[in-house]
Design an enzyme around this catalytic site. Sequence first.
Site, short mmCIF file in Angstrom:
data_model
loop_
_atom_site.label_atom_id
_atom_site.label_comp_id
_atom_site.label_asym_id
_atom_site.label_seq_id
_atom_site.Cartn_x
_atom_site.Cartn_y
_atom_site.Cartn_z
N ALA A 11 43.25 38.33 52.20
CA ALA A 11 43.94 37.12 51.70
C ALA A 11 42.98 36.26 50.88
O ALA A 11 43.09 35.03 50.85
CB ALA A 11 44.54 36.33 52.86
N GLY A 12 42.05 36.91 50.23
CA GLY A 12 41.15 36.19 49.33
C GLY A 12 41.87 35.89 48.02
O GLY A 12 43.11 35.89 47.96
N ASN A 13 41.10 35.69 46.96
CA ASN A 13 41.71 35.30 45.68
C ASN A 13 42.71 36.34 45.16
O ASN A 13 43.81 35.99 44.72
CB ASN A 13 40.63 35.07 44.63
CG ASN A 13 39.96 33.72 44.79
OD1 ASN A 13 40.55 32.81 45.39
ND2 ASN A 13 38.75 33.59 44.28
N GLY A 15 44.23 38.86 46.86
CA GLY A 15 45.35 39.04 47.79
C GLY A 15 46.33 37.88 47.77
O GLY A 15 47.56 38.08 47.76
N SER A 120 39.91 47.40 45.88
CA SER A 120 38.51 47.13 46.23
C SER A 120 37.55 47.92 45.34
O SER A 120 37.87 49.02 44.88
CB SER A 120 38.27 47.51 47.70
OG SER A 120 39.33 47.04 48.51
N HIS A 176 36.54 52.92 36.48
CA HIS A 176 36.52 51.47 36.29
C HIS A 176 35.06 51.00 36.41
O HIS A 176 34.66 50.38 37.38
CB HIS A 176 37.39 50.80 37.36
CG HIS A 176 37.50 49.33 37.23
ND1 HIS A 176 37.88 48.68 36.08
CD2 HIS A 176 37.30 48.34 38.15
CE1 HIS A 176 37.91 47.38 36.29
NE2 HIS A 176 37.55 47.13 37.53
C1 LMR Z 1 37.24 43.35 37.49
O1 LMR Z 1 37.14 44.21 36.61
O2 LMR Z 1 37.52 42.18 37.24
C2 LMR Z 1 37.03 43.73 38.92
O3 LMR Z 1 36.70 45.09 39.02
C3 LMR Z 1 36.03 42.88 39.61
C4 LMR Z 1 34.62 43.05 39.07
O4 LMR Z 1 33.69 43.02 39.90
O5 LMR Z 1 34.41 43.14 37.88
#
Ligand code: LMR
EC number: 1.1.1.37
Length: 313
Positions: A11-13, A15, A120, A176
Amino acid sequence: MARKKITIIGAGNVGATLSQRLAEKELGDLVLLDIVQDMPQGKALDILEAGPVYGYNTKITGANGYEETKDSDIVVITSGVSRKPGMSRDDLLQINTGIVKGVTENIAKTSPNAILIIVSNPLDAMTYVAYKISKFPRRRIIGMAGILDAARFSAFISMELGVSVENIHAFVLGGHGDTMVPSTRYTTIAGVPVEELIPQERLNEIVERTRNGGAEIVNLLKTGSAFYAPSAAVVEMVEAVLKDKRKIAPCTALCEGEYGINNLFVGVPVILGSNGVEDIFEIKLNEKESVALQKSANEVKQLCNKVDALLGL
Ligand code: LMR
């Protein structure tokens, strides 16, 4: 018709913002879970109390245990530590592997038929953790990153050309991380290839900014990472699944030979529908794109090897 049940873990930013967005769209009833006592209950109640003003009837419950999440249709895992300026997402591997493992063990028991959406970081590796621990079929394990990266790419192109974001179809592949592959060849503006509208040198700068999009926000916020755009990206995925849209979107999915990648979670265009990943949408890549995707996949592979060691696999 019974409402769908969506659980948001953490439930952070991310969530909390995700819960707000999902509540406003009335996509299902929500459970917001966090280990911090009372906090998810407080945020859930606050979102519920906005319903009369906004005109939504979403039921939202805060929880500290998994009983309330039982038999969810979709579970979004946002738990874990976020990076601070100067850190890479990969620096979170060890700590977040433990957290995502614990969450997934609980979810696999209480919602064995759920579709899991992982947020995550490091994203591709954490999606792999959820897959290994839950043992769910590959179509029910999806990582959120490509929609976020493509949204950043679109936002920068929109600013550059002064045209609506709605006209832009940005295309991003790969993990990513710093080696993600925004494709300028497949990115179009009202159907016109972006390469015809923005000089290559400038496009390269925009691609670089997209690759560093997460770090740019981390450096500005200083105490956490992005949450408005990430939560918006998750909503698009949840909506595509619950409405069985068969929408093509870049997501992290288990490749089993697609794009020449074997047994690895990496960002590829997928068809999202009621079963989760209905299919991986394969398109032809040129030599340069294939090499870049392979490089990105190799980086993800290294992280997954470390995950195996951490999980004792
Ligand atoms: C993002 O791309 O915003 C997320 O993966 C968080 C991050 O650490 O960059």
